[in-house]
Structures are given as structure tokens and as C-alpha cells.
Design a protein around this motif. Structure first.
Motif, mmCIF file in Angstrom:
data_model
loop_
_atom_site.group_PDB
_atom_site.id
_atom_site.type_symbol
_atom_site.label_atom_id
_atom_site.label_comp_id
_atom_site.label_asym_id
_atom_site.label_seq_id
_atom_site.Cartn_x
_atom_site.Cartn_y
_atom_site.Cartn_z
ATOM 1 N N ALA A 103 -32.725 -22.489 14.209
ATOM 2 C CA ALA A 103 -32.358 -22.712 15.606
ATOM 3 C C ALA A 103 -30.934 -22.241 15.855
ATOM 4 O O ALA A 103 -30.029 -22.497 15.064
ATOM 5 C CB ALA A 103 -32.499 -24.186 15.950
ATOM 6 N N GLN A 137 -29.316 -23.240 18.492
ATOM 7 C CA GLN A 137 -28.678 -24.269 19.324
ATOM 8 C C GLN A 137 -29.419 -25.588 19.102
ATOM 9 O O GLN A 137 -30.634 -25.599 18.954
ATOM 10 C CB GLN A 137 -28.815 -23.815 20.787
ATOM 11 C CG GLN A 137 -28.319 -24.734 21.835
ATOM 12 C CD GLN A 137 -26.805 -24.732 21.954
ATOM 13 O OE1 GLN A 137 -26.153 -25.613 21.416
ATOM 14 N NE2 GLN A 137 -26.258 -23.742 22.650
ATOM 15 N N THR A 138 -28.679 -26.677 19.066
ATOM 16 C CA THR A 138 -29.308 -28.001 18.969
ATOM 17 C C THR A 138 -28.968 -28.795 20.222
ATOM 18 O O THR A 138 -27.825 -28.791 20.673
ATOM 19 C CB THR A 138 -28.808 -28.755 17.716
ATOM 20 O OG1 THR A 138 -29.176 -28.001 16.558
ATOM 21 C CG2 THR A 138 -29.443 -30.132 17.624
ATOM 22 N N ARG A 139 -29.967 -29.420 20.799
ATOM 23 C CA ARG A 139 -29.763 -30.259 21.991
ATOM 24 C C ARG A 139 -30.208 -31.674 21.638
ATOM 25 O O ARG A 139 -31.213 -31.845 20.954
ATOM 26 C CB ARG A 139 -30.624 -29.778 23.164
ATOM 27 C CG ARG A 139 -30.636 -28.280 23.370
ATOM 28 C CD ARG A 139 -29.514 -27.823 24.258
ATOM 29 N NE ARG A 139 -29.614 -26.374 24.501
ATOM 30 C CZ ARG A 139 -28.767 -25.711 25.276
ATOM 31 N NH1 ARG A 139 -27.766 -26.334 25.889
ATOM 32 N NH2 ARG A 139 -28.907 -24.416 25.448
ATOM 33 N N TRP A 171 -34.575 -29.301 19.683
ATOM 34 C CA TRP A 171 -34.325 -30.419 20.608
ATOM 35 C C TRP A 171 -34.661 -31.719 19.882
ATOM 36 O O TRP A 171 -35.755 -31.874 19.324
ATOM 37 C CB TRP A 171 -35.192 -30.301 21.874
ATOM 38 C CG TRP A 171 -34.763 -29.216 22.821
ATOM 39 C CD1 TRP A 171 -34.184 -28.018 22.518
ATOM 40 C CD2 TRP A 171 -34.899 -29.240 24.251
ATOM 41 N NE1 TRP A 171 -33.955 -27.286 23.653
ATOM 42 C CE2 TRP A 171 -34.383 -28.024 24.740
ATOM 43 C CE3 TRP A 171 -35.415 -30.167 25.157
ATOM 44 C CZ2 TRP A 171 -34.365 -27.707 26.099
ATOM 45 C CZ3 TRP A 171 -35.399 -29.866 26.507
ATOM 46 C CH2 TRP A 171 -34.873 -28.650 26.971
ATOM 47 N N GLU A 219 -34.411 -22.975 19.807
ATOM 48 C CA GLU A 219 -33.566 -24.164 19.886
ATOM 49 C C GLU A 219 -34.268 -25.351 19.239
ATOM 50 O O GLU A 219 -35.494 -25.432 19.216
ATOM 51 C CB GLU A 219 -33.260 -24.502 21.362
ATOM 52 C CG GLU A 219 -32.457 -23.442 22.074
ATOM 53 C CD GLU A 219 -31.727 -23.972 23.302
ATOM 54 O OE1 GLU A 219 -31.990 -25.130 23.704
ATOM 55 O OE2 GLU A 219 -30.882 -23.231 23.847
ATOM 56 N N VAL A 278 -29.507 -21.897 28.183
ATOM 57 C CA VAL A 278 -30.555 -21.683 27.188
ATOM 58 C C VAL A 278 -30.784 -20.177 27.152
ATOM 59 O O VAL A 278 -31.222 -19.574 28.125
ATOM 60 C CB VAL A 278 -31.851 -22.436 27.563
ATOM 61 C CG1 VAL A 278 -32.966 -22.098 26.599
ATOM 62 C CG2 VAL A 278 -31.588 -23.944 27.598
#
Ligand code: C2O
Ligand code: CU
Ligand code: CU
Length: 483
Positions: free
Chosen positions: A361, A363-365, A405, A403, A397
Motif C-alpha cells: 500500500a 498510503q494507510t488511512r 484502510w 491503499e 486518493v
């Protein structure tokens, strides 16, 4: 934290339900209005199929309208709101990569928004909660169907009132097919008897004494969601379904506002699961128990082969997600009655559709799920916020990016979390076998992580809890997909 104007408006709605809600909400939980029902005395109804027309759009036209349906024994006249005046609405059978336009005409007294749940659609066709069709107007939704074939469903998504609208009947099934799958010769496929590809649309309701649906507005219903004391399949309370002694395919959709089901068959036979929310699984999975939270789907085969005529198999709900002491719904959902023999040349192949795990990923949300109280009434927060169409929690995004989540449930209730636009892969050990999904149950106290690749038309999309009373009050937020 200060509340936005929007949030205050919402709380105004909470404190004093509008006429729209009041109309269906005279009976509260505890009113003994639901009818006595002798189980399995009525036959399952199959919603009509619609095959989209070819050529220029609209390829399907549906009219949202008020009508009545025979739901309560002895009464022909339960008022519903339905697509083409039916509950469930027609089953739309689309084909992969064949884009269609669905025209939705709103003949209801309230604004609506139609969402294709699980669909990979652009932001103006997604049924965003604030993209409303006002009464007397219409909207054309474009569905590219450029995604893996699956069992989807369409339903109302109007801001603040998705719960009562779904409860009134605004939901139907949408199935994407394709040649690859046809050639597998699955039960109920085009090489077999297509009448054996059977939609099962599960929902629960409370009733008023006059046979109408009773939408509960209690604090309890804001906490647990609107839970019924009668369970319907395809709009029929506890139906019977006559099946041949062979393999039959079922598309099971949990279209309930809030109820979680753990389905089991009384003969101990498994559900042979072929697909989940967003696609076929890599290989068939035999499960004696099938858990479906609101909006989750399962594409399953039940094998009645070898059963003598007259054999009865009951599908039960063994879920304890509602404490038994307060659950007034029956455990028996429907019955299968073997009434004939029929040749069966269909197969369940050992492999279905391979799934490649998504890569790292970018990006981590993090979405923290909590319960709060505002003006004395229960509300539900994502990262401490109520839904506000003017704000997006997750911006930037990136187009095509993967990503992660993470949903942290720090609340006393379970939350079926749903992300629009994408199908995701659940990262928690043991849950990955569920294949491509768009809704995942995040149990109380648990953390569930999902990975998705975000591709599509740039714009604003929502994600939310699919306990629709939580969604309306106001466990929903947005993400911005970049160009
Ligand atoms: Cu089925 Cu946004 O929902
Ligand atoms: Cu959706
Ligand atoms: Cu929830």
C-alpha cells in the motif's frame, strides 16, 4: 468539538422526525403489530428479470412508485415503495463490459438517490446521498459494467433517510454475467436451467396492525439499527421454495437494514460458496455456516442431489448478534421442499477465478468508529465526525494507487463497513478467503484492515457503515479520488 450547521440540521431531524418518517413510524418497537405467520405456507416469489435493451440508452427504465403488495397473511395491501412498484425490484441482468444506462423516474413523494452497490461507476452515477432525484423528476445512471462479474444490488441512498427508504422497499438485485462464467457450466447457468439461478433477498420488518411496515424510531433502533420481528425472503415472510433433487444456485443478498445472519441448513449440508460481494472466489468453498452482515452477498450452491421427493430442508439463522433475550424474530428463514427430479449436467469446477493479492500500500488511512450522544440521542462517528457532504475525511486518493484502510471499532456495536467504487481484499488472517469484497463486518472491539486499488473517474465517493440507521445518523464520510 463544535458541530457544523449541517450536523445541527441533522440533529434537528433526529429530535423531531419529519413527516416523511412519521408516516411510517407510528408503531414503535414493542408494539405487537406484526401478524401471526404460519411458516412455509407461502411460496417464494422470484422478482422479474430485466435484460437491458441493446443500442442507445436508456437500456432499462425503472419507475420508483408507491404501491401495495401481499405480504401479511390475509391482506393484499401492505404499502411499499418499490422500483416499478415491486419489492424486491426487478433483477437487472447485465453483461460484463457492456455499458448500460438505467433511467430512474421518481414518482415518490420524497427525493431519492439510486446507488448500485458494488458497482464501479463514475461519481455522477454512483447515487451519492446528496445527488438527489426530486419528486417527479428522473435521472440517467451509467453503469459501465467494466468489473468482474458478480452479484450486486441497487438501493436507495438518499441522505438521512436511506433507512426508511430501504425499509419501504427500494432495493433490487443486479447481476453481471459473462462468457467466461457461462462456460464453467455452473448450476443455473446458460448451459443449464437458468431458472435455477435464484435470487434470495433477505430482510426483516416490524409491522403495524394495519399491515404496513413499522419503521422504529427509538433510541434502541438508532443503536442496534431497525430490527424486525418477521423475516422475509424476496418480500415473502418465511417462504417455501420447491426445488429439484439436484444442484441449485442461489444469490443471497442481505438487504436488511441492520440484521446480521448466520445461515445454516437443518440437514447439516454445506453451502458451496462460489462468489462473494465482488466476484467469484478462486475456488469453491464449502461452509456449513454462512455469515452475512447487511449489504454482503454470497453466491452459493445447495446440493439437493439424492434427496427423496418430499424432503424438507430449512434454512435457519443462528446468529447471536442480537441478544436472544431481545430478539423477537424467528430463527427459521425459509424452507426448501424437494418436489421433483431433474437431470443435472452442471458442474462445480475445482477452480473458479484466480485472485492476485494486491501489492504494498502506498498510503494507510485510519477510520475510528465510535458512538456518541448528541442532544440526548445516540449518534455514530467516523474519526469523531458526523457525515457532512462539504467535507471529505480522506483526500488525495491517488489514481491507481493501492491503499490500506484500517477500521478500528471502539464501540459496543458491530459495523459492516462499505467503501464505494472499489472492491477490496480483507487483510485480517482467516478473512482473506472471502475474495473480492466491498462490505466487511468490523466486530465490536476489533480492527479490520482492507486493501484496495483506487481507479476510476475522479470525484467524491462515500464510505459508511451499512447498518443503515448508523449510516443515517451519521456514520458516513467521503474520499476524493484524484484524476
Ligand atoms: Cu449499499 Cu453506500 O451503499
Ligand atoms: Cu455501495
Ligand atoms: Cu454501524
Amino acid at each position: 468539538m463544535p458541530l457544523s450547521r449541517r450536523e445541527l440540521l441533522k440533529l434537528g431531524l433526529l429530535a423531531a422526525p419529519g413527516a416523511a418518517l412519521g408516516r411510517y413510524a407510528e408503531a414503535q418497537v414493542g408494539d405487537p403489530g406484526s401478524p401471526p405467520v404460519i411458516p412455509f405456507t407461502r411460496q417464494l416469489r422470484i422478482p422479474p428479470n430485466i435484460t437491458p435493451s441493446g443500442g442507445g440508452g436508456p437500456n432499462v427504465t425503472l419507475t420508483m412508485s408507491e404501491s401495495t403488495q401481499a405480504i401479511v397473511p390475509g391482506r393484499p395491501d401492505t404499502p411499499i415503495w418499490g422500483y416499478n412498484g415491486q419489492y424486491p425490484g426487478p433483477t437487472i441482468r447485465a453483461r460484463r463490459n457492456q455499458s448500460i444506462v438505467v433511467r430512474q423516474i421518481n414518482n415518490l413523494p420524497e427525493s431519492t438517490s439510486v446507488h448500485l452497490h458494488g458497482g464501479h461507476t463514475g461519481p455522477t452515477s454512483d447515487g451519492h446521498p446528496n445527488d438527489l432525484i426530486t419528486p417527479g423528476n428522473q435521472k440517467d445512471y451509467t453503469y459501465p459494467n467494466s468489473q468482474l462479474p458478480a452479484t450486486l444490488w441497487y438501493h436507495d441512498h438518499a441522505v438521512d433517510v436511506t433507512g426508511p427508504h430501504l425499509y419501504m422497499g427500494l432495493a433490487g438485485m443486479y447481476i453481471i454475467g459473462e462468457t467466461f462464467e457461462d462456460n464453467l457450466n455452473l448450476p443455473g447457468g446458460p448451459l443449464d436451467d437458468v431458472n435455477l439461478d435464484v435470487p434470495l433477498f433477505l430482510s426483516d420488518r416490524l409491522f403495524n396492525r394495519d399491515g404496513s411496515f413499522a419503521y422504529p424510531l427509538t433510541d434502541e433502533a438508532l443503536i442496534r439499527g431497525a430490527l424486525g420481528d418477521r423475516i422475509m425472503v424476496n418480500g415473502v415472510i418465511q417462504p417455501n421454495f420447491r426445488v429439484p433433487s439436484r444442484k441449485v444456485r442461489f444469490r443471497v443478498v442481505n438487504a436488511s437494514n441492520a440484521r446480521i445472519y448466520d445461515l445454516r441448513l437443518t440437514n447439516g449440508a454445506p453451502f458451496i460458496q462460489l462468489g462473494s460481494d465482488g466476484a467469484l472466489l478462486p475456488a469453491p468453498l464449502s461452509r456449513t455456516s454462512l455469515r452475512l452482515a447487511p449489504a454482503e452477498r454470497a453466491d452459493v450452491v445447495i446440493d439437493f442431489t439424492g434427496m427423496t421427493i418430499g424432503t424438507m430442508v430449512v434454512m435457519r439463522n443462528v446468529s447471536r448478534s442480537v441478544p436472544l433475550s431481545m430478539d423477537r424474530a424467528p430463527r427459521e428463514i425459509m424452507r426448501f421442499e424437494v418436489d421433483r427430479t431433474q437431470a443435472d449436467t452442471s458442474v462445480i469446477p475445482p477452480a473458479l477465478r484466480p485472485i492476485t493479492p494486491l501489492g504494498a500500500a502506498a498510503q494507510t488511512r485510519v477510520a475510528n468508529l465510535t458512538r456518541g450522544v448528541v442532544n440526548g440521542r445516540p449518534v455514530w462517528f467516523i474519526n469523531g465526525k458526523l457525515y457532512n457532504p462539504g467535507q471529505s475525511e480522506f483526500t488525495m486518493v491517488a489514481q491507481g494507487s493501492t491503499e490500506l484502510w484500517q477500521f478500528n471499532n471502539n464501540s459496543p456495536q458491530d459495523h459492516p463497513m462499505h467503501i464505494h467504487l472499489v472492491q477490496f481484499q480483507v487483510q485480517n488472517p482467516g478473512v482473506g478467503e472471502n475474495g473480492w469484497k466491498d462490505t466487511v463486518l468490523v466486530p465490536s472491539g476489533a480492527t479490520v484492515s482492507v486493501k484496495a486499488q483506487f481507479t476510476g473517474t475522479a470525484g467524491t465517493y462515500v464510505f459508511h457503515c451499512h447498518n443503515v440507521e448508523h449510516e443515517d445518523h451519521a456514520m458516513m464520510n467521503q474520499f476524493e479520488l484524484m484524476a
